[in-house]
Design a protein around this motif. Structure first.
Motif, PDB file in Angstrom:
ATOM      1  N   GLU A 174      -5.448   2.091  -2.813  1.00 28.44           N
ATOM      2  CA  GLU A 174      -6.236   0.957  -2.321  1.00 28.44           C
ATOM      3  C   GLU A 174      -6.658   0.050  -3.463  1.00 28.44           C
ATOM      4  N   PHE A 217      -3.623  -1.917  -4.441  1.00 35.49           N
ATOM      5  CA  PHE A 217      -3.411  -2.893  -3.369  1.00 35.49           C
ATOM      6  C   PHE A 217      -4.321  -4.101  -3.582  1.00 35.49           C
ATOM      7  N   PHE A 262       0.827  -1.206   0.000  1.00 32.62           N
ATOM      8  CA  PHE A 262       0.000   0.000   0.000  1.00 32.62           C
ATOM      9  C   PHE A 262       0.862   1.257   0.000  1.00 32.62           C
TER      10      PHE A 262
END
Length: 176
Positions: free
Chosen positions: A24, A27, A10
């Motif tokens: 995000e 990720f 992240f």
């Protein structure tokens, strides 16, 4: 895997992308790719390298998509703070000055994606030139050139900050 390397992946994605939401997404895509492929690794270093390479590819895909959509990929007014509160001392014209990592990384965030990625992997994640080349799918010479040019740009930017009085940075040899 997510618990062990999630924060690193992240943080890397956030250093490359304009917002936390985009990081995000990268990720999630990175770990989705891992689980879909059911990949096994030789050791932990191999796993981490693969995760960074995959995250890097997803970040590049984000930039290609953003370019097609006409979006601005990085907002320089929203810098990522990789390291907070640390300082180093350098000597400039016989006087000590304290270089703030915060100021240095503000300048790093202004670099284009490829040199910024190399700087992050080299200085924050502590990867070697060869490992960065493997992660970014480039050759070691290209990584060395990116790092050299990034250091040169940073040195000039930090000197300009010192001359303009916009920071407590000395030109020193922090980037030589």
């Amino acid at each position: 895997m997510v618990h062990r390397y999630g924060k690193d992946v992240f943080r890397f994605a956030r250093s490359q992308l304009p917002s936390s939401q985009d990081a995000e997404d990268v990720f999630q895509e990175t770990f989705r790719t891992l689980f879909e492929r059911g990949r096994s690794f030789i050791d932990e270093a191999d796993a981490k390298r693969w995760l960074f390479a995959t995250a890097s590819n997803h970040c590049k895909h984000f930039y290609r998509t953003a370019k097609r959509k006409g979006a601005t990929p990085l907002d320089p007014t929203d810098p990522v703070k990789w390291v907070r509160g640390k300082t180093t001392m350098t000597i400039y014209q016989g006087e000590p000055y304290y270089d703030s990592y915060h100021d240095v990384w503000d300048e790093v965030n202004k670099l284009s994606p490829a040199p910024r990625e190399a700087m992050y992997l080299y200085y924050v994640e502590d990867y070697s030139i060869d490992e960065i080349a493997e992660i970014t799918h480039s050759n070691p010479t290209a990584v060395r050139v990116r790092l050299h040019r990034a250091r040169r740009k940073l040195k000039l930017a930090m000197q300009e900050r010192r001359i303009n009085g916009s920071g407590t940075i000395s030109p020193g040899n922090a980037f030589d």
